[in-house]
Design a protein around this motif. Structure first.
Motif, mmCIF file in Angstrom:
data_model
loop_
_atom_site.group_PDB
_atom_site.id
_atom_site.type_symbol
_atom_site.label_atom_id
_atom_site.label_comp_id
_atom_site.label_asym_id
_atom_site.label_seq_id
_atom_site.Cartn_x
_atom_site.Cartn_y
_atom_site.Cartn_z
ATOM 1 N N GLN A 165 0.839 -1.202 0.000
ATOM 2 C CA GLN A 165 0.000 0.000 0.000
ATOM 3 C C GLN A 165 0.865 1.239 0.000
ATOM 4 O O GLN A 165 1.876 1.284 0.677
ATOM 5 C CB GLN A 165 -0.869 0.025 1.256
ATOM 6 C CG GLN A 165 -2.080 -0.871 1.077
ATOM 7 C CD GLN A 165 -2.956 -0.916 2.302
ATOM 8 O OE1 GLN A 165 -2.520 -0.580 3.404
ATOM 9 N NE2 GLN A 165 -4.189 -1.334 2.100
ATOM 10 N N PHE A 166 0.447 2.213 -0.795
ATOM 11 C CA PHE A 166 1.161 3.488 -0.860
ATOM 12 C C PHE A 166 0.161 4.627 -0.836
ATOM 13 O O PHE A 166 -0.881 4.538 -1.490
ATOM 14 C CB PHE A 166 1.984 3.587 -2.158
ATOM 15 C CG PHE A 166 3.230 2.752 -2.137
ATOM 16 C CD1 PHE A 166 4.451 3.320 -1.816
ATOM 17 C CD2 PHE A 166 3.174 1.401 -2.426
ATOM 18 C CE1 PHE A 166 5.604 2.547 -1.786
ATOM 19 C CE2 PHE A 166 4.318 0.625 -2.402
ATOM 20 C CZ PHE A 166 5.547 1.201 -2.079
ATOM 21 N N ASP A 167 0.507 5.669 -0.092
ATOM 22 C CA ASP A 167 -0.303 6.887 -0.136
ATOM 23 C C ASP A 167 0.289 7.771 -1.230
ATOM 24 O O ASP A 167 1.431 8.234 -1.094
ATOM 25 C CB ASP A 167 -0.234 7.584 1.232
ATOM 26 C CG ASP A 167 -0.982 8.907 1.231
ATOM 27 O OD1 ASP A 167 -1.475 9.321 0.151
ATOM 28 O OD2 ASP A 167 -1.063 9.523 2.308
ATOM 29 N N VAL A 208 10.006 -1.229 -6.695
ATOM 30 C CA VAL A 208 8.711 -1.159 -6.010
ATOM 31 C C VAL A 208 8.093 0.249 -6.063
ATOM 32 O O VAL A 208 6.910 0.408 -6.331
ATOM 33 C CB VAL A 208 8.848 -1.651 -4.542
ATOM 34 C CG1 VAL A 208 7.635 -1.258 -3.721
ATOM 35 C CG2 VAL A 208 9.015 -3.168 -4.519
ATOM 36 N N SER A 209 8.934 1.276 -5.862
ATOM 37 C CA SER A 209 8.328 2.617 -5.865
ATOM 38 C C SER A 209 7.942 3.035 -7.286
ATOM 39 O O SER A 209 6.968 3.771 -7.478
ATOM 40 C CB SER A 209 9.235 3.642 -5.192
ATOM 41 O OG SER A 209 10.484 3.647 -5.823
ATOM 42 N N ALA A 213 3.810 4.181 -8.734
ATOM 43 C CA ALA A 213 3.373 5.195 -9.705
ATOM 44 C C ALA A 213 2.780 4.528 -10.944
ATOM 45 O O ALA A 213 1.779 4.994 -11.501
ATOM 46 C CB ALA A 213 4.553 6.083 -10.086
ATOM 47 N N GLN A 214 3.370 3.432 -11.369
ATOM 48 C CA GLN A 214 2.883 2.781 -12.592
ATOM 49 C C GLN A 214 1.479 2.201 -12.417
ATOM 50 O O GLN A 214 0.719 2.134 -13.377
ATOM 51 C CB GLN A 214 3.863 1.697 -13.044
ATOM 52 C CG GLN A 214 5.118 2.301 -13.685
ATOM 53 C CD GLN A 214 6.143 1.261 -14.088
ATOM 54 O OE1 GLN A 214 6.266 0.214 -13.440
ATOM 55 N NE2 GLN A 214 6.886 1.530 -15.149
ATOM 56 N N PHE A 228 2.273 -8.263 -10.151
ATOM 57 C CA PHE A 228 3.682 -7.911 -9.909
ATOM 58 C C PHE A 228 4.335 -8.911 -8.972
ATOM 59 O O PHE A 228 3.734 -9.359 -8.004
ATOM 60 C CB PHE A 228 3.786 -6.521 -9.273
ATOM 61 C CG PHE A 228 3.368 -5.413 -10.200
ATOM 62 C CD1 PHE A 228 4.245 -4.911 -11.147
ATOM 63 C CD2 PHE A 228 2.081 -4.886 -10.122
ATOM 64 C CE1 PHE A 228 3.851 -3.901 -12.013
ATOM 65 C CE2 PHE A 228 1.687 -3.873 -10.990
ATOM 66 C CZ PHE A 228 2.567 -3.377 -11.940
ATOM 67 N N ALA A 229 5.567 -9.247 -9.294
ATOM 68 C CA ALA A 229 6.400 -10.055 -8.394
ATOM 69 C C ALA A 229 7.731 -9.329 -8.279
ATOM 70 O O ALA A 229 8.501 -9.270 -9.235
ATOM 71 C CB ALA A 229 6.596 -11.456 -8.962
#
Ligand code: GLU
Length: 442
Positions: A165-167, A208-209, A213-214, A228-229
């Motif tokens: 999870q990303f904000d 990962v980062s 965005a992608q 994704f792996a």
């Protein structure tokens, strides 16, 4: 659904163990699911990309037994990127920015000084047409950022890492295009993954980062994101992948006598819950790949482990599969006799030279002469089609009373010049009666 994976190296150098490991996992996953494994040459960085590395990447994949089902190159896809760029820009997903690197660095420092996350402040979004025109009149060309949707939390279930999870408010809007019009990797990659129907993106956790965005880029492009792996990185046995190991290209490994099957067998399994095994055939690796069994800790690459695995794989290779790499005249019997002793296939030639001669034994110790004479005598009479080594050693033992090493070592030295090597019982028939007698009597 047909599984489609892609390996996307930048042709700025030779493939090394780190990126080959990623290629192997992409290939295994596609093969396991009867899918397609694609090669995408990420050559948008024209200054650093070289044609000789493109050729080397193809050759290395073929050598490893992982020829791709299809190949694309980013440098040939500019028109697609332009078209999708225009759509995203017109839909408000992309915006022009004019800050210089120095200005951005200053902003970053100020935010950090205030205890704020060092994300881009979106100042360019406040510019109106007039302000932009004024900046361009000064000679500034815009670079372009992707406007992350702060109201759409980013989440995916990573096949290796689990729920992520990303904000988006804590991420900088990524720059997707430079002021000179060139592309950064992040947007073309997402555009290509959509266009190529990629279902699984398998790559290192250093991405990962980018993925965060992608995930929003896929949505903006009107596509569901792939699975994704993100695999843990590869390190050397003593920690960080050393310069030497990190730089180990496939050419260096091949020159060191490493077989491609050993590289595949090792890199497929290190860092996973499954044991490294000497698979000469990749079928068990294909059947067994499971991202849920990949560890989160860095995978450890150990050159000594590779060498051991290599030997164990060579010991299984059939003569027919290797005949074209063996010296002239070395048939199935010769290979069977010598194979158990090899650490590289190249060593077979040295042993074959010892077998076929010309060969001058090292001078024998005075004390060993009676033993060698008795063995030579026995060689004259031995039934060469039965087990001549047994006959020779029996006669030498009877004549001298010796046993064990003091019996066998002088014979081995006289016949091969080496104190260890392949089983003498298998070697003797290959050397032949006349040469055996000559060597014992020399
Ligand atoms: N060219 C990128 C790299 O080598 C590709 C990453 C990806 O698989 O998307 O890191």
């Amino acid at each position: 659904m047909t599984v489609v994976t892609r390996f996307a190296p930048s042709p700025t150098g030779r493939l090394h163990v780190g990126n080959v490991r990623t290629a192997i996992h992409n290939w295994l996953w596609a093969r396991k699911h009867g899918g397609r494994f694609l090669l995408r040459i990420d050559d948008t960085d024209t200054a650093r990309s070289e044609e000789r590395f493109v050729a080397a990447i193809r050759a290395d994949l073929a050598w490893l037994g992982m020829a791709p089902d299809d190949e694309t190159r980013q440098s040939a896809r500019g028109a697609l990127y332009e078209a999708r760029f225009a759509e995203l820009r017109d839909a408000g997903w992309l915006y022009p920015c004019y800050e210089t690197p120095q200005e951005l660095e200053l902003k970053r420092k100020i935010r950090l000084g205030r205890g704020l996350p060092p994300v881009y402040d979106r100042a360019a979004l406040t510019l109106d047409d007039g302000a932009r025109a004024a900046l361009e009149a000064e000679g500034r060309q815009p670079h372009w950022r992707f406007r992350l949707d702060h109201d759409a939390p980013i989440a995916w279930d990573d096949l290796v890492r689990g729920p992520q999870q990303f904000d988006p408010a804590l991420l900088s809007d990524p720059v997707v295009r430079r002021a000179d019009g060139s592309w950064l990797y992040i947007l073309p990659s997402a555009i290509d993954d959509v266009a190529m129907g990629v279902t699984h993106v398998v790559r290192g956790e250093d991405h990962v980062s980018n993925t965060a965005a992608q995930v929003q880029m896929f949505a903006a492009l009107g596509a569901a994101p792939p699975a994704f792996a993100h695999e843990a990185l590869l390190v050397g046995s003593e920690g960080k992948l050393s310069k030497r190991l990190g730089a180990l290209g496939m050419d260096a490994l091949r020159d060191a006598g490493i077989e491609p099957q050993a590289i595949v067998a090792l890199l497929a399994r290190i860092g996973t819950a499954d044991p490294v095994e000497p698979f000469a055939d990749p079928a068990p690796l294909i059947a067994g790949i499971d991202f849920a069994r990949f560890g989160r800790a860095p995978a450890r690459f150990d050159e000594a482990e590779l060498a051991t695995l290599n030997a164990r794989i060579i010991h299984q290779i059939d003569h027919a599969a290797i005949a074209d790499r063996l010296p002239d005249g070395m048939g199935a019997e010769g290979w069977a006799a010598i194979r158990p002793n090899l650490r590289s296939v190249a060593e077979a030639a040295e042993w074959w030279r010892i077998v076929t001669g010309p060969f001058t034994p090292p001078p024998a110790a005075e004390a060993d002469r009676p033993l060698l004479a008795a063995a030579a005598e026995a060689a004259r009479a031995a039934d060469w089609a039965a087990d001549p080594w047994h006959t020779l050693t029996g006669a030498a033992k009877a004549a001298t009373g010796r046993s064990g090493k003091t019996l066998f070592l002088p014979l081995r030295l006289a016949l091969t010049g080496r104190d260890k090597g392949p089983d003498m019982a298998a070697l003797l028939p290959l050397i032949g009666r006349d040469a055996v007698i000559a060597r014992l009597e020399a």
